[in-house]
Motif scaffolding. Structure first.
Motif, PDB file in Angstrom:
ATOM      1  N   ILE A   6       0.843  -1.206   0.000  1.00 42.08           N
ATOM      2  CA  ILE A   6       0.000   0.000   0.000  1.00 42.08           C
ATOM      3  C   ILE A   6       0.871   1.247   0.000  1.00 42.08           C
ATOM      4  CG2 ILE A   6      -1.700   1.317   1.336  1.00 42.08           C
ATOM      5  CD1 ILE A   6      -2.811  -1.369   2.328  1.00 42.08           C
ATOM      6  N   VAL A   7       1.912   1.280   0.810  1.00 44.10           N
ATOM      7  CA  VAL A   7       2.797   2.444   0.881  1.00 44.10           C
ATOM      8  C   VAL A   7       3.426   2.716  -0.484  1.00 44.10           C
ATOM      9  CG1 VAL A   7       4.932   3.339   1.892  1.00 44.10           C
ATOM     10  CG2 VAL A   7       3.253   2.182   3.342  1.00 44.10           C
ATOM     11  N   ASN A   8       3.863   1.661  -1.164  1.00 39.39           N
ATOM     12  CA  ASN A   8       4.514   1.825  -2.471  1.00 39.39           C
ATOM     13  C   ASN A   8       3.562   2.369  -3.534  1.00 39.39           C
ATOM     14  OD1 ASN A   8       6.965   0.926  -1.492  1.00 39.39           O
ATOM     15  ND2 ASN A   8       6.600  -1.212  -2.073  1.00 39.39           N
ATOM     16  N   LEU A   9       2.246   2.226  -3.312  1.00 37.49           N
ATOM     17  CA  LEU A   9       1.273   2.767  -4.265  1.00 37.49           C
ATOM     18  C   LEU A   9       1.076   4.272  -4.096  1.00 37.49           C
ATOM     19  CD1 LEU A   9      -1.454  -0.042  -4.176  1.00 37.49           C
ATOM     20  CD2 LEU A   9       0.041   0.531  -6.085  1.00 37.49           C
ATOM     21  N   THR A  10       1.679   4.841  -3.056  1.00 42.77           N
ATOM     22  CA  THR A  10       1.561   6.279  -2.731  1.00 42.77           C
ATOM     23  C   THR A  10       0.115   6.787  -2.831  1.00 42.77           C
ATOM     24  OG1 THR A  10       2.048   6.979  -4.994  1.00 42.77           O
ATOM     25  CG2 THR A  10       3.931   6.755  -3.476  1.00 42.77           C
ATOM     26  N   PRO A  11      -0.813   6.158  -2.106  1.00 42.00           N
ATOM     27  CA  PRO A  11      -2.214   6.611  -2.189  1.00 42.00           C
ATOM     28  C   PRO A  11      -2.416   7.916  -1.428  1.00 42.00           C
ATOM     29  CG  PRO A  11      -2.003   4.921  -0.520  1.00 42.00           C
ATOM     30  CD  PRO A  11      -0.642   5.046  -1.155  1.00 42.00           C
ATOM     31  N   ASP A  12      -3.335   8.726  -1.899  1.00 38.53           N
ATOM     32  CA  ASP A  12      -3.730   9.887  -1.110  1.00 38.53           C
ATOM     33  C   ASP A  12      -4.979   9.597  -0.290  1.00 38.53           C
ATOM     34  OD1 ASP A  12      -5.264   9.828  -3.401  1.00 38.53           O
ATOM     35  OD2 ASP A  12      -4.511  11.730  -4.180  1.00 38.53           O
ATOM     36  N   LEU A  13      -5.525   8.357  -0.419  1.00 40.17           N
ATOM     37  CA  LEU A  13      -6.630   7.934   0.440  1.00 40.17           C
ATOM     38  C   LEU A  13      -6.723   6.413   0.438  1.00 40.17           C
ATOM     39  CD1 LEU A  13      -9.148   8.543   2.178  1.00 40.17           C
ATOM     40  CD2 LEU A  13     -10.488   8.566   0.067  1.00 40.17           C
ATOM     41  N   VAL A  14      -6.874   5.835   1.623  1.00 47.05           N
ATOM     42  CA  VAL A  14      -7.195   4.420   1.787  1.00 47.05           C
ATOM     43  C   VAL A  14      -8.557   4.343   2.464  1.00 47.05           C
ATOM     44  CG1 VAL A  14      -6.583   2.260   2.932  1.00 47.05           C
ATOM     45  CG2 VAL A  14      -4.790   3.675   1.922  1.00 47.05           C
ATOM     46  N   ILE A  15      -9.468   3.560   1.885  1.00 47.75           N
ATOM     47  CA  ILE A  15     -10.807   3.407   2.474  1.00 47.75           C
ATOM     48  C   ILE A  15     -10.894   2.019   3.105  1.00 47.75           C
ATOM     49  CG2 ILE A  15     -13.292   3.538   2.090  1.00 47.75           C
ATOM     50  CD1 ILE A  15     -12.775   5.143  -0.414  1.00 47.75           C
ATOM     51  N   ALA A  16     -11.160   1.983   4.413  1.00 43.58           N
ATOM     52  CA  ALA A  16     -11.230   0.727   5.156  1.00 43.58           C
ATOM     53  C   ALA A  16     -12.660   0.440   5.585  1.00 43.58           C
ATOM     54  CB  ALA A  16     -10.310   0.796   6.374  1.00 43.58           C
ATOM     55  N   ALA A  17     -12.928  -0.822   5.903  1.00 41.94           N
ATOM     56  CA  ALA A  17     -14.245  -1.254   6.374  1.00 41.94           C
ATOM     57  C   ALA A  17     -14.128  -1.797   7.797  1.00 41.94           C
ATOM     58  CB  ALA A  17     -14.822  -2.311   5.432  1.00 41.94           C
ATOM     59  N   LYS A  18     -15.273  -2.063   8.394  1.00 39.22           N
ATOM     60  CA  LYS A  18     -15.297  -2.533   9.781  1.00 39.22           C
ATOM     61  C   LYS A  18     -14.541  -3.845   9.944  1.00 39.22           C
ATOM     62  CE  LYS A  18     -18.575  -3.386  13.554  1.00 39.22           C
ATOM     63  NZ  LYS A  18     -20.011  -3.424  13.924  1.00 39.22           N
ATOM     64  N   ILE A  19     -14.505  -4.655   8.885  1.00 41.32           N
ATOM     65  CA  ILE A  19     -13.855  -5.960   8.958  1.00 41.32           C
ATOM     66  C   ILE A  19     -12.334  -5.842   9.040  1.00 41.32           C
ATOM     67  CG2 ILE A  19     -13.665  -6.283   6.458  1.00 41.32           C
ATOM     68  CD1 ILE A  19     -14.374  -9.214   6.899  1.00 41.32           C
ATOM     69  N   ASN A  20     -11.783  -4.702   8.618  1.00 41.49           N
ATOM     70  CA  ASN A  20     -10.332  -4.523   8.630  1.00 41.49           C
ATOM     71  C   ASN A  20      -9.829  -4.270  10.049  1.00 41.49           C
ATOM     72  OD1 ASN A  20     -10.984  -2.560   5.751  1.00 41.49           O
ATOM     73  ND2 ASN A  20     -10.273  -4.670   5.723  1.00 41.49           N
ATOM     74  N   PRO A  21      -8.746  -4.937  10.469  1.00 44.01           N
ATOM     75  CA  PRO A  21      -8.234  -4.762  11.838  1.00 44.01           C
ATOM     76  C   PRO A  21      -7.802  -3.322  12.114  1.00 44.01           C
ATOM     77  CG  PRO A  21      -7.248  -6.685  10.769  1.00 44.01           C
ATOM     78  CD  PRO A  21      -7.964  -5.920   9.708  1.00 44.01           C
ATOM     79  N   ILE A  22      -8.117  -2.840  13.304  1.00 42.52           N
ATOM     80  CA  ILE A  22      -7.765  -1.472  13.674  1.00 42.52           C
ATOM     81  C   ILE A  22      -6.248  -1.297  13.705  1.00 42.52           C
ATOM     82  CG2 ILE A  22      -7.858   0.213  15.550  1.00 42.52           C
ATOM     83  CD1 ILE A  22     -10.641  -0.717  16.178  1.00 42.52           C
ATOM     84  N   MET A  23      -5.533  -2.354  14.110  1.00 43.25           N
ATOM     85  CA  MET A  23      -4.072  -2.236  14.176  1.00 43.25           C
ATOM     86  C   MET A  23      -3.487  -1.984  12.780  1.00 43.25           C
ATOM     87  SD  MET A  23      -2.808  -6.180  14.768  1.00 43.25           S
ATOM     88  CE  MET A  23      -1.118  -5.741  14.390  1.00 43.25           C
ATOM     89  N   LYS A  24      -4.101  -2.550  11.742  1.00 43.74           N
ATOM     90  CA  LYS A  24      -3.628  -2.313  10.382  1.00 43.74           C
ATOM     91  C   LYS A  24      -3.929  -0.872   9.953  1.00 43.74           C
ATOM     92  CE  LYS A  24      -2.021  -6.371   9.019  1.00 43.74           C
ATOM     93  NZ  LYS A  24      -0.669  -6.562   8.456  1.00 43.74           N
ATOM     94  N   ILE A  25      -5.111  -0.390  10.337  1.00 46.32           N
ATOM     95  CA  ILE A  25      -5.483   0.994  10.020  1.00 46.32           C
ATOM     96  C   ILE A  25      -4.537   1.964  10.714  1.00 46.32           C
ATOM     97  CG2 ILE A  25      -7.297   2.734  10.314  1.00 46.32           C
ATOM     98  CD1 ILE A  25      -9.335   0.467   9.989  1.00 46.32           C
ATOM     99  N   ASN A  26      -4.262   1.718  12.000  1.00 45.94           N
ATOM    100  CA  ASN A  26      -3.361   2.593  12.757  1.00 45.94           C
ATOM    101  C   ASN A  26      -1.950   2.568  12.201  1.00 45.94           C
ATOM    102  OD1 ASN A  26      -5.428   3.376  14.445  1.00 45.94           O
ATOM    103  ND2 ASN A  26      -4.960   1.853  16.012  1.00 45.94           N
ATOM    104  N   LYS A  27      -1.511   1.411  11.709  1.00 44.23           N
ATOM    105  CA  LYS A  27      -0.181   1.309  11.124  1.00 44.23           C
ATOM    106  C   LYS A  27      -0.076   2.206   9.888  1.00 44.23           C
ATOM    107  CE  LYS A  27       3.940  -0.321  10.244  1.00 44.23           C
ATOM    108  NZ  LYS A  27       5.097   0.074  11.082  1.00 44.23           N
ATOM    109  N   LEU A  28      -1.082   2.164   9.036  1.00 43.53           N
ATOM    110  CA  LEU A  28      -1.085   3.017   7.847  1.00 43.53           C
ATOM    111  C   LEU A  28      -1.088   4.493   8.228  1.00 43.53           C
ATOM    112  CD1 LEU A  28      -3.648   1.025   5.654  1.00 43.53           C
ATOM    113  CD2 LEU A  28      -1.197   1.265   5.219  1.00 43.53           C
TER     114      LEU A  28
END
Length: 718
Positions: free
Chosen positions: A272-294
């Protein structure tokens, strides 16, 4: 002869002078320095008006038709006037010669010079010309100007927006705006300009605040539902990365999209980092720790949740705002709302007796189904059905015994192997006896994602359930009013009862103690001579467990429960009408000991009140004391079943009542359930108590299995 000579001379003079301004040779004004006759002049300006003549003449000057001055026998004449007030003035120079006159008019438009006195906006409360504005808010501009105004208007990014000295700017999108005020006077113009940066402020499902100044152009989605949201609002071209399960719309398969790993802990942060996104959209199913890492890597993450259809539409609108596609997002949600409203108008028009029961299943032999909190449950209810698993929480396995007791009208199979699941159920030695199987009311969801994926296609799932439920409504039963006279016998209403039960699910049960919970699950026992259709055999080995199962699956939110003895059916039959009226279940107990399965159900139900039916001989004090530990208790009971049934009937203050023999009657129990009418037992030695009750409440009476002598005595007394 003299008069003729004079006329000829006058005519010759006119020819010599010419037909236009024959008397006036030229005219001028000091303001424009030429022969202009329209003069826009600022106030407090003096103007010298002059004319030159062909020969000596008389000249009279007028201002706004009022005489000002006169010159006689002159070759030229002038008039000076200082215009001190704004307005329109007319100056006339009238020359005459030999009774011939000629007029030179000037129109003078006197104006106040333009001046911008002050200006402000209500966001900075000053004359600041550059500022930020949160999207969704408005800014009020005001210009205080003086002078004579020809027109004034506002231009936003090159487009005319408003006329006037004030302007309320409500941006439809966020981004940079150039706002210009243009003021035009008689012969001058003035402008003011503002630069407004409109930003979007969003609070996501994790209560994080996100700020956007420009719409994102490189987006990564971490769940199929938000991928569908993105495409629905016209932002699909911005997608550069997605989870491996995002497969809709079909065009996604032709796009150069990087797959960024699974929905949970398989998410690949480095990719994801290598894609240089200006927005990542997450859902409830995605772990919070992964969201916080991003987020720790300075990546903007929008966390969404979609526990219901309202939240699904909110996500679509939010993503539309972020992409400056709000108009399109509103069209999507408006279409969803219209489709939902159509279905809900249909379902709200249905009486409860017309709503078919639905079993939704995704696997076999483990019968996985969706209960409370699932989209499946919501869709079934919205479409006008009754989910047989509605008493369960989330996704659970329902056992065959419970499913048989529910005996659904419709079975809907989903999942990747929906057709196989339906086929296996129809071949199952036990489940093949289900009503839905026998009636061939089994359906397969064409695409499981329309009912399981919380995106814009969830309304397709709603339409799917709606169309199935609409064609499988329970037929409206015949007129169900049987209490038509002061006294009736069951023989008079048996044919009508038979027709009514034709439209009801009917079962064969050996144990009469199962009748009360069976009736409370809206199923009916066989009545010999009344039920003429083939009934499904229901094996109930443990009536206490069966009553608990009905209570938890049909009355999970009940705050009260009725407790009756489980070894004798008379009290539970008498309590059916009260349970139906209150919408509460009946649990069964031993006379001296509370069964563990009943106690567990009481704990699960979280009750406020327990109604004990029967005297101390029916439900002993030890049981009563045990029950009082879990809720307030009330006992309705007398010395015999007659007194107990009368006490229950008094609670209901009935207009109608069923009088039945001292021994229990299944037919009386069925009628009591259908019409919420209390059953009162009668015996020869307790007849006076029954007569006193009937005299006090004056109900209509239906006799079921009552001896002729008792029946005659009641009719005579009443």
């Amino acid at each position: 002869m003299v008069m003729l000579k004079r006329a000829v001379l006058f005519f010759v003079v006119l020819l010599a002078l010419g037909s236009t301004y024959g008397l006036v040779q030229n005219w001028n004004n000091s303001y424009t320095g030429d022969n202009s006759t329209y003069l826009p002049v600022p106030v407090n300006t003096s103007v010298n008006f002059s004319i030159s003549l062909n020969q000596s003449q008389n000249v009279t000057w007028f201002l706004n038709t009022t005489y000002e001055s006169h010159d006689s026998n002159v070759n030229s004449s002038s008039f000076i006037y200082n215009f001190t007030g704004a307005g329109t003035y007319k100056v006339d120079a009238n020359s005459t010669y030999l009774n011939v006159s000629e007029n030179v008019p000037w129109l003078v438009d006197v104006y106040q010079p333009l001046n911008i006195v002050s200006y402000f906006n209500n966001v900075t409360d000053s004359n600041s010309t550059t500022f930020n504005l949160s999207w969704g808010k408005s800014v009020y501009f005001n210009v205080n100007r003086s002078g004579t105004v020809v027109n004034e208007f506002w231009v936003v990014n090159g487009t005319l927006a408003y006329n006037g000295s004030t302007f309320i700017f409500s941006p439809e999108k966020y981004g940079w705006y150039n706002i210009t005020y243009i003021l035009n006077g008689k012969n001058s113009s003035k402008t003011l300009s503002w630069g407004v940066e409109v930003y979007l402020k969003v609070t996501d499902a994790l209560n994080n605040t996100l700020i956007f100044y420009t719409p994102p152009t490189r987006i990564v989605t971490l769940a199929p539902s938000v991928t569908e949201d993105l495409f629905a609002v016209g932002m699909g071209k911005s997608l550069v990365g997605a989870d491996p399960y995002s497969d809709y719309p079909p065009e996604i398969s032709t796009m150069n999209i990087t797959r960024v790993g699974g929905l949970t802990y398989g998410i690949k942060t480095e990719v994801i980092v290598n894609l240089t996104p200006d927005l990542v959209i997450a859902a409830k199913i995605n772990p919070i720790m992964k969201i916080n890492k991003l987020r720790s890597l300075n990546i903007t993450v929008l966390a969404t949740k979609s526990d219901n259809i309202s939240e699904i539409m909110s996500n679509i609108l939010t993503i539309g705002k972020i992409g400056n596609k709000l108009a399109l997002a509103r069209n999507v949600t408006r279409n969803m709302t219209q489709r939902i409203d159509k279905v809900e108008r249909f379902s709200s028009s249905l009486s409860s007796i017309r709503k078919p029961s639905v079993f939704f299943v995704v696997w076999y032999p483990s019968l996985w189904t969706g209960g409370k909190g699932t989209y499946v449950n919501n869709l079934i209810n919205m479409a006008g059905g009754v989910n047989v698993a509605g008493g369960l929480d989330g996704w659970k396995i329902i056992n065959k015994e419970v499913l048989i007791s529910k005996n659904p009208d419709i079975i809907i199979c989903s999942g990747g192997m929906g057709a196989t699941v339906c086929s296996n159920i129809s071949k199952d030695s036990v489940l093949s006896n289900l009503k839905a199987v026998k009636d061939n009311k089994m359906y397969v969801v064409p695409d499981p994602n329309i009912v399981n994926r919380p995106g814009p296609r969830i309304v397709d799932g709603l339409d799917f359930f709606y169309n199935i439920i609409k064609q499988n409504l329970i037929p409206t039963p015949p007129e169900n009013t049987i209490f038509t006279g002061k006294f009736q016998d069951k023989s008079e209403i048996r044919e009508k009862l038979s027709k009514i039960l034709t439209y009801k699910p009917v079962f064969e049960v050996e144990n009469s103690m199962a009748v009360a919970p069976l009736l409370l699950s809206n199923r009916f026992p066989v009545i010999p001579g009344v039920v003429k259709k083939k009934a499904t055999r229901l094996e109930i080995k443990d009536v206490y467990r069966y009553a608990a199962t009905v209570a938890l699956s049909h009355y999970f939110f009940a705050k009260e429960v009725i407790i009756a003895r489980g070894d004798l059916d008379v009290d539970s039959y008498a309590a059916i009408s009260l349970a139906k009226k209150k919408g509460i279940p009946i649990l069964l107990t031993g006379s001296q000991q509370l069964p563990q399965v009943t106690l567990n159900a009481i704990k699960d139900l979280k009750l406020k009140k327990i109604i004990i039916v029967g005297g101390n001989n029916a439900v002993g004090n030890e049981v009563s004391e045990e029950l009082s530990k879990y809720a307030e208790t009330e006992r309705i009971g007398g010395a015999t079943r007659v007194e107990t049934s009368i006490d229950i009937a008094k609670k209901m203050k009935p207009d109608n009542v069923i009088i039945t023999d001292y021994n229990s009657s299944t037919e009386a129990a069925v009628l009591s359930s259908l019409y919420k009418v209390p059953v009162v037992y009668v015996s020869q030695n307790k007849l006076n108590l029954v007569i006193d009750f009937l005299k006090a409440y004056k109900p209509k009476v239906l006799f079921v299995d009552v001896s002729p002598s008792v029946k005659k005595r009641i009719e005579d007394e009443i």
